[in-house]
Design a protein around this motif. Sequence first.
Motif, PDB file in Angstrom:
ATOM      1  N   UNK A 141     103.616 -30.861 -10.553  1.00 57.79           N
ATOM      2  CA  UNK A 141     104.198 -30.757  -8.925  1.00 57.79           C
ATOM      3  C   UNK A 141     102.926 -31.436  -8.074  1.00 57.79           C
ATOM      4  N   UNK A 142     103.340 -31.865  -7.030  1.00 55.70           N
ATOM      5  CA  UNK A 142     102.325 -32.374  -6.072  1.00 55.70           C
ATOM      6  C   UNK A 142     102.365 -32.091  -4.605  1.00 55.70           C
ATOM      7  N   UNK A 143     101.452 -32.056  -4.091  1.00 55.21           N
ATOM      8  CA  UNK A 143     101.400 -31.918  -2.394  1.00 55.21           C
ATOM      9  C   UNK A 143     101.429 -33.039  -1.706  1.00 55.21           C
ATOM     10  N   UNK A 144     101.219 -33.119  -0.388  1.00 51.90           N
ATOM     11  CA  UNK A 144     101.312 -34.212   0.307  1.00 51.90           C
ATOM     12  C   UNK A 144      99.796 -34.845   0.620  1.00 51.90           C
ATOM     13  N   UNK A 145      98.880 -34.299   0.038  1.00 55.84           N
ATOM     14  CA  UNK A 145      97.542 -34.784   0.182  1.00 55.84           C
ATOM     15  C   UNK A 145      97.249 -35.909  -0.857  1.00 55.84           C
ATOM     16  N   UNK A 146      96.752 -36.968  -0.565  1.00 57.72           N
ATOM     17  CA  UNK A 146      96.648 -38.025  -1.456  1.00 57.72           C
ATOM     18  C   UNK A 146      95.043 -38.166  -2.009  1.00 57.72           C
ATOM     19  N   UNK A 147      94.754 -37.986  -3.242  1.00 57.84           N
ATOM     20  CA  UNK A 147      93.165 -37.904  -3.702  1.00 57.84           C
ATOM     21  C   UNK A 147      92.995 -38.919  -4.626  1.00 57.84           C
ATOM     22  N   UNK A 148      91.901 -38.866  -4.998  1.00 57.50           N
ATOM     23  CA  UNK A 148      91.351 -39.850  -6.123  1.00 57.50           C
ATOM     24  C   UNK A 148      90.414 -38.708  -6.964  1.00 57.50           C
ATOM     25  N   UNK A 149      90.695 -38.458  -8.054  1.00 64.81           N
ATOM     26  CA  UNK A 149      90.011 -37.449  -8.743  1.00 64.81           C
ATOM     27  C   UNK A 149      90.264 -37.279 -10.473  1.00 64.81           C
ATOM     28  N   UNK A 150      89.142 -36.759 -11.111  1.00 67.13           N
ATOM     29  CA  UNK A 150      89.124 -36.766 -12.394  1.00 67.13           C
ATOM     30  C   UNK A 150      89.171 -35.328 -13.057  1.00 67.13           C
ATOM     31  N   UNK A 151      90.172 -35.030 -13.960  1.00 70.01           N
ATOM     32  CA  UNK A 151      90.477 -33.909 -14.226  1.00 70.01           C
ATOM     33  C   UNK A 151      90.374 -33.833 -15.910  1.00 70.01           C
ATOM     34  N   UNK A 152      89.986 -32.611 -16.395  1.00 67.08           N
ATOM     35  CA  UNK A 152      90.199 -32.391 -17.889  1.00 67.08           C
ATOM     36  C   UNK A 152      90.275 -31.027 -18.244  1.00 67.08           C
ATOM     37  N   UNK A 153      90.680 -31.151 -19.550  1.00 69.42           N
ATOM     38  CA  UNK A 153      90.933 -29.807 -20.297  1.00 69.42           C
ATOM     39  C   UNK A 153      90.453 -30.037 -21.624  1.00 69.42           C
ATOM     40  N   UNK A 154      89.957 -28.812 -22.302  1.00 68.41           N
ATOM     41  CA  UNK A 154      89.767 -28.687 -23.880  1.00 68.41           C
ATOM     42  C   UNK A 154      90.847 -28.079 -24.487  1.00 68.41           C
ATOM     43  N   UNK A 155      91.821 -27.489 -23.749  1.00 70.18           N
ATOM     44  CA  UNK A 155      92.988 -26.843 -24.291  1.00 70.18           C
ATOM     45  C   UNK A 155      94.134 -27.599 -24.938  1.00 70.18           C
ATOM     46  N   UNK A 156      93.917 -28.974 -25.238  1.00 66.60           N
ATOM     47  CA  UNK A 156      94.973 -29.737 -25.601  1.00 66.60           C
ATOM     48  C   UNK A 156      95.008 -29.332 -27.377  1.00 66.60           C
ATOM     49  N   UNK A 157      96.421 -29.085 -27.752  1.00 61.59           N
ATOM     50  CA  UNK A 157      96.565 -28.804 -29.299  1.00 61.59           C
ATOM     51  C   UNK A 157      98.095 -29.278 -29.291  1.00 61.59           C
TER      52      UNK A 157
ATOM     53  N   UNK B 133      92.129 -31.048 -29.434  1.00 65.40           N
ATOM     54  CA  UNK B 133      91.624 -32.040 -28.659  1.00 65.40           C
ATOM     55  C   UNK B 133      91.176 -31.660 -27.158  1.00 65.40           C
ATOM     56  N   UNK B 134      90.632 -32.629 -26.495  1.00 66.81           N
ATOM     57  CA  UNK B 134      90.535 -32.329 -25.190  1.00 66.81           C
ATOM     58  C   UNK B 134      91.177 -33.787 -24.417  1.00 66.81           C
ATOM     59  N   UNK B 135      91.664 -33.695 -23.138  1.00 67.13           N
ATOM     60  CA  UNK B 135      92.364 -34.619 -22.535  1.00 67.13           C
ATOM     61  C   UNK B 135      91.774 -34.909 -21.213  1.00 67.13           C
ATOM     62  N   UNK B 136      91.668 -36.066 -20.686  1.00 64.23           N
ATOM     63  CA  UNK B 136      91.107 -36.364 -19.372  1.00 64.23           C
ATOM     64  C   UNK B 136      92.251 -36.846 -18.528  1.00 64.23           C
ATOM     65  N   UNK B 137      92.294 -36.768 -17.178  1.00 62.94           N
ATOM     66  CA  UNK B 137      93.330 -37.526 -16.521  1.00 62.94           C
ATOM     67  C   UNK B 137      92.760 -37.937 -15.101  1.00 62.94           C
ATOM     68  N   UNK B 138      92.814 -39.173 -15.004  1.00 64.82           N
ATOM     69  CA  UNK B 138      91.961 -39.827 -13.790  1.00 64.82           C
ATOM     70  C   UNK B 138      93.139 -40.350 -12.970  1.00 64.82           C
ATOM     71  N   UNK B 139      93.136 -40.167 -11.786  1.00 66.63           N
ATOM     72  CA  UNK B 139      94.352 -40.658 -11.011  1.00 66.63           C
ATOM     73  C   UNK B 139      94.291 -40.946  -9.589  1.00 66.63           C
ATOM     74  N   UNK B 140      94.815 -41.573  -8.904  1.00 68.01           N
ATOM     75  CA  UNK B 140      94.833 -41.795  -7.413  1.00 68.01           C
ATOM     76  C   UNK B 140      96.298 -41.640  -7.028  1.00 68.01           C
ATOM     77  N   UNK B 141      96.524 -40.663  -6.138  1.00 70.08           N
ATOM     78  CA  UNK B 141      97.932 -40.430  -5.689  1.00 70.08           C
ATOM     79  C   UNK B 141      97.957 -39.109  -4.963  1.00 70.08           C
ATOM     80  N   UNK B 142      99.131 -38.391  -5.001  1.00 69.87           N
ATOM     81  CA  UNK B 142      99.460 -37.031  -4.685  1.00 69.87           C
ATOM     82  C   UNK B 142      98.834 -36.280  -5.386  1.00 69.87           C
ATOM     83  N   UNK B 143      98.412 -35.129  -4.678  1.00 70.39           N
ATOM     84  CA  UNK B 143      97.328 -34.308  -5.391  1.00 70.39           C
ATOM     85  C   UNK B 143      98.193 -33.497  -6.473  1.00 70.39           C
ATOM     86  N   UNK B 144      97.758 -33.336  -7.890  1.00 70.48           N
ATOM     87  CA  UNK B 144      98.516 -32.700  -8.768  1.00 70.48           C
ATOM     88  C   UNK B 144      98.055 -31.011  -8.426  1.00 70.48           C
ATOM     89  N   UNK B 145      98.919 -30.285  -8.674  1.00 72.32           N
ATOM     90  CA  UNK B 145      98.869 -28.889  -8.724  1.00 72.32           C
ATOM     91  C   UNK B 145      98.221 -28.560  -9.806  1.00 72.32           C
TER      92      UNK B 145
END
Length: 277
Positions: free
Chosen positions: A165-181, A193-205
């Motif tokens: 889900x997303x909010x109204x704020x538009x951001x450009x950010x890089x997030x990651x997690x080491x909990x991928x299996x 595994x580990x996963x990285x998500x870099x995006x520009x758009x509505x802020x992900x919850x």
Amino acid sequence: MVHRPDTLEHAPLGRDSAYPEQYDAGLLYPIPRAANRAPLGIEEGALPFVGEDEWHAFEVSWLNGRGKPIVAVARFRLPASSPHLIESKSWKLYLNSLNQTRFASQTKVEETLVRDLSSAAGASVSVELLGVDDSELAPQRLPGECLDDLDIEVSDYTPSAAHLTTGDEVVEETLHSHLLKSNCPVTGQPDWGSVLIRYKGPKLDREGLLRYLIGYRQHQDFHEHCVEHIFTDVMQQAKPEELLVLARYVRRGGLDISPWRATPGLTPPSLLRLARQ
């Protein structure tokens, strides 16, 4: 000669296999990408992303012209646009078929690998042979903010795009997690595994995103298709202007696989390897 099967029915994965004594390119087992892409609405020839599957092989050896063993670490890059991926155990068996094969030079080894792997994938595969102490293999850290300290309750261990889900704020950010299996679709063995998500758009919850990623914990699929699944779900749910999804999977059987998929114009951090790879 490389065989081109349509199913996993005869793949070496999950079967007892004798290690080869002679060089044999026919050991490579291509798997069509289209069958796994169709349920995601991805059409061959009209991919919604660019990307590569980056592989590292840590059990690479051959004989030089005088019969002396040479060892190396190999880096391979398959384009996401290739019609086939290559089943991992067949890749390992193929590499082991080089062990007692004499080559006049390292260049000849690289040329052989490029020829055979490109034939199997149906597209040009790049090959680099690195020394076992090469600085490029030194561990690094994923950039951006780690989600793993979020104190969330989880009860769903299959991927659900409803968590994105997303909010109204538009951001450009890089997030990651080491909990991928995820789990191998043939053997059921865990793939960490580990996963990285870099995006520009509505802020992900953040909490929803982490729940979504943890949802792959009991999901059975190949590494490459998990990344394409994540990319497709985030694009459909959040509709970002730009998106990069990169997974760094832990080594298994002497091979690690690190696929990435992105909207055109984005590329992953270069020379990125994690300590547990």
